[in-house]
Structure formats: C-alpha cells, structure tokens
Design a protein around this motif. Sequence first.
Motif, short mmCIF file in Angstrom:
data_model
loop_
_atom_site.label_atom_id
_atom_site.label_comp_id
_atom_site.label_asym_id
_atom_site.label_seq_id
_atom_site.Cartn_x
_atom_site.Cartn_y
_atom_site.Cartn_z
N GLU A 234 41.56 45.75 47.09
CA GLU A 234 42.66 44.79 46.95
C GLU A 234 42.37 43.79 45.84
OE1 GLU A 234 45.14 41.55 49.68
OE2 GLU A 234 43.65 42.87 50.60
N GLU A 235 41.13 43.27 45.79
CA GLU A 235 40.81 42.29 44.76
C GLU A 235 40.86 42.94 43.38
OE1 GLU A 235 37.57 38.85 43.66
OE2 GLU A 235 36.81 40.80 44.33
N VAL A 236 40.34 44.15 43.25
CA VAL A 236 40.33 44.81 41.95
C VAL A 236 41.76 45.04 41.45
CG1 VAL A 236 39.73 46.93 40.73
CG2 VAL A 236 38.06 45.86 42.25
N VAL A 237 42.64 45.45 42.33
CA VAL A 237 44.04 45.65 41.94
C VAL A 237 44.64 44.32 41.47
CG1 VAL A 237 46.36 46.20 42.79
CG2 VAL A 237 44.42 47.66 43.39
N SER A 238 44.34 43.23 42.15
CA SER A 238 44.89 41.93 41.76
C SER A 238 44.32 41.48 40.42
CB SER A 238 44.63 40.88 42.84
OG SER A 238 43.25 40.53 42.91
N LEU A 239 43.07 41.85 40.13
CA LEU A 239 42.48 41.52 38.83
C LEU A 239 43.14 42.33 37.71
CD1 LEU A 239 38.72 41.45 39.92
CD2 LEU A 239 40.03 39.48 39.12
N ILE A 240 43.39 43.60 37.98
CA ILE A 240 44.01 44.47 36.96
C ILE A 240 45.44 44.02 36.65
CG2 ILE A 240 44.87 46.81 36.55
CD1 ILE A 240 42.41 47.83 38.12
N THR A 241 46.19 43.66 37.69
CA THR A 241 47.60 43.30 37.49
C THR A 241 47.80 41.86 37.04
OG1 THR A 241 47.82 42.67 39.83
CG2 THR A 241 48.32 44.97 39.24
N GLY A 242 46.74 41.03 37.13
CA GLY A 242 46.87 39.63 36.75
C GLY A 242 47.31 38.72 37.87
N ALA A 243 47.41 39.26 39.10
CA ALA A 243 47.83 38.45 40.23
C ALA A 243 46.70 37.58 40.80
CB ALA A 243 48.39 39.35 41.34
N HIS A 244 45.47 37.90 40.46
CA HIS A 244 44.32 37.16 40.99
C HIS A 244 44.32 35.74 40.41
CE1 HIS A 244 40.14 36.09 41.88
NE2 HIS A 244 40.12 37.13 42.71
N PRO A 245 44.02 34.73 41.23
CA PRO A 245 44.02 33.34 40.73
C PRO A 245 43.09 33.13 39.54
CG PRO A 245 43.92 33.38 43.12
CD PRO A 245 43.77 34.78 42.69
N ASP A 246 41.93 33.78 39.53
CA ASP A 246 41.00 33.61 38.41
C ASP A 246 41.62 34.10 37.11
OD1 ASP A 246 39.25 32.66 40.26
OD2 ASP A 246 37.88 34.38 40.20
N VAL A 247 42.34 35.21 37.17
CA VAL A 247 42.95 35.77 35.96
C VAL A 247 44.11 34.89 35.51
CG1 VAL A 247 44.12 37.76 34.96
CG2 VAL A 247 42.26 38.10 36.58
N ARG A 248 44.91 34.41 36.45
CA ARG A 248 46.02 33.52 36.08
C ARG A 248 45.51 32.25 35.41
NH1 ARG A 248 48.30 34.67 41.36
NH2 ARG A 248 47.78 32.54 41.99
N ALA A 249 44.42 31.70 35.97
CA ALA A 249 43.85 30.48 35.39
C ALA A 249 43.31 30.75 33.99
CB ALA A 249 42.75 29.95 36.29
N LEU A 250 42.66 31.89 33.82
CA LEU A 250 42.10 32.25 32.51
C LEU A 250 43.20 32.43 31.47
CD1 LEU A 250 39.58 33.06 30.87
CD2 LEU A 250 39.95 35.40 31.64
N GLU A 251 44.27 33.09 31.87
CA GLU A 251 45.37 33.32 30.92
C GLU A 251 46.13 32.05 30.60
OE1 GLU A 251 46.18 38.06 31.77
OE2 GLU A 251 47.56 36.59 32.64
N GLN A 252 46.17 31.12 31.53
CA GLN A 252 46.79 29.83 31.24
C GLN A 252 45.98 29.05 30.21
OE1 GLN A 252 47.28 27.90 35.01
NE2 GLN A 252 49.08 29.11 35.58
N GLN A 253 44.65 29.15 30.32
CA GLN A 253 43.77 28.47 29.37
C GLN A 253 43.93 29.06 27.96
OE1 GLN A 253 39.80 28.84 30.86
NE2 GLN A 253 40.17 27.61 32.69
N GLN A 254 44.16 30.36 27.89
CA GLN A 254 44.25 31.04 26.60
C GLN A 254 45.62 30.92 25.95
OE1 GLN A 254 43.18 34.95 27.94
NE2 GLN A 254 40.98 34.50 28.01
N SER A 255 46.63 30.56 26.74
CA SER A 255 48.00 30.47 26.20
C SER A 255 48.23 29.15 25.47
CB SER A 255 49.01 30.61 27.32
OG SER A 255 48.86 29.59 28.28
#
Length: 257
Positions: A236-257
């Motif tokens: 479940e966690e790996v799928v959320s990381l791949i799709t961008g639904a994981h909070p860590d990925v969302r936070a990372l992409e917000q920093q990069q935008s």
Amino acid sequence: MTPPLLVAEGISKRFGALTALTGINLEVRAGEVLALLGDNGAGKSTFVKVLAGAHPATDGTLRMDGVPVAFSSPQDAANAGIATIYQELALSENLSIAENVFLGRELVWQVAGVPFLRRRAMQERVADLLHELDAHISDPDAPVGSLSGGQRQAVAICRALNLNARLIIMDEPTAALAVAETRKVLQLIRRLSGRGCAVVLISHNLSDVFEVADRMVVFRRGRKVAERTRAGTDHEEVVSLITGAHPDVRALEQQQS
C-alpha cells in the motif's frame, strides 16, 4: 555494511529542453537486489541507460568501487562489469545456447593460422553456468528457439555471467511469463544475488518485487522520491509513493514547485 559497488551522485539527464532525470543519488551493493519502481515516464529506464552506457549523464558522477567512471558506450559499461538484460533478451533463436552465450566472444584455437571454434570448451562452460543457476537445461547445444521464456532468461543471465558481470540490470524480466516461468526467473534472481552479484530490477509487478528485492527506490517525474527496505514498507505504501498520494511525496513536490 559492505561498501557499495556502484554509487550514483547527482545524476541528471537532459535531452535538449526536456529534463528526464534530476539529481539522482543512489547506491547499489554486491549481493543485493535493488528494485527501481515508478510509473511509465518516471525516469527508471533513462537512469538504467545511463548505468548501461547507452546515455551519458548530463551532470553527476558514477563511481564503481569508489573510483569515478564514465561510460560512452554499452561496451564501456560491460568492460566495467555492468550487464543489461532487456525484456526482448536479444537472443538468436537459430543458434544454440552455447553459441548465444559466447556470441561475439567465441573461444578459438589456431591451427596453421586458421581459427577453429573450441566448441567443447564453450559447451562445458555453459553447462557449468546452467548447473550453477539450477536452470534445468541439460543440453547447452539445444537451439534457443526451443526454450521456454524462463529458460531464455537463464540463457541471457549466463551470457552476462560469462562476461564477468558484477552488476546485472534486469528490465521487466517476468512481464511476458506465465506463473510457473515467473517463479523460475525469481529463483534465478535470488541465485544471482546469492553468488555476490548486484541486481537492479525494473518491474511493475509489486508481488515479484516484494519477493526478491532487498531495497526499493521509487522514481517520479525524473526524481528519486523515496527509498525503502522490503521489511520497512508494504504494498500500500509503495503504491502511494508511485502515484504521488503519499504525504512525503506531496510535500517534496510542493517544495520543488
């Protein structure tokens, strides 16, 4: 912990105005299976092509055994001990197993200046490799066209081992295989890591990944967004990381935008 066999530091790749990879940092260790995960277009294949010498990195450094290396061709990577087994395998169906394993590197002896193939020596070498992999192929002189999908993967692996590969990249090795053949290929991957080879595995099949991978690295939009051990995550966690639904990925992409 053993020192890494290969270290990627800040690897980026640009094709004109298109940035395919940005600042990839990654380590691969001998005797380890490392899975590269991500949706299509995430950058996995581009990164692998940098490792394999097909694409030179635009920025960043590759190190093997701590020494910087630069590959301008797949032959350079092969000489450094990196072999890539693509989904298509690139085997010649009309040639024997032994001929495929030694293709382009045949063993010969000279008689009055005339080269002759050392067929028996090649067959014995291939038979030893097949036995070591427990590939259940008894005749190294059998044509590759007569083999199953899993057996063909074994032949491709033998070819890599015959080149003294220390790091073997496998691109979707089970994608076109039935369940029984998939099991055989996963066993081959485990045997590779057991003999001390590093294996980089690209796969969309998370069940396969969780069966053989020691670590998992997730790529998304050309960046490495996560790294997990098999014991430290779940499907479940790996799928959320791949799709961008994981909070860590969302936070990372917000920093990069």
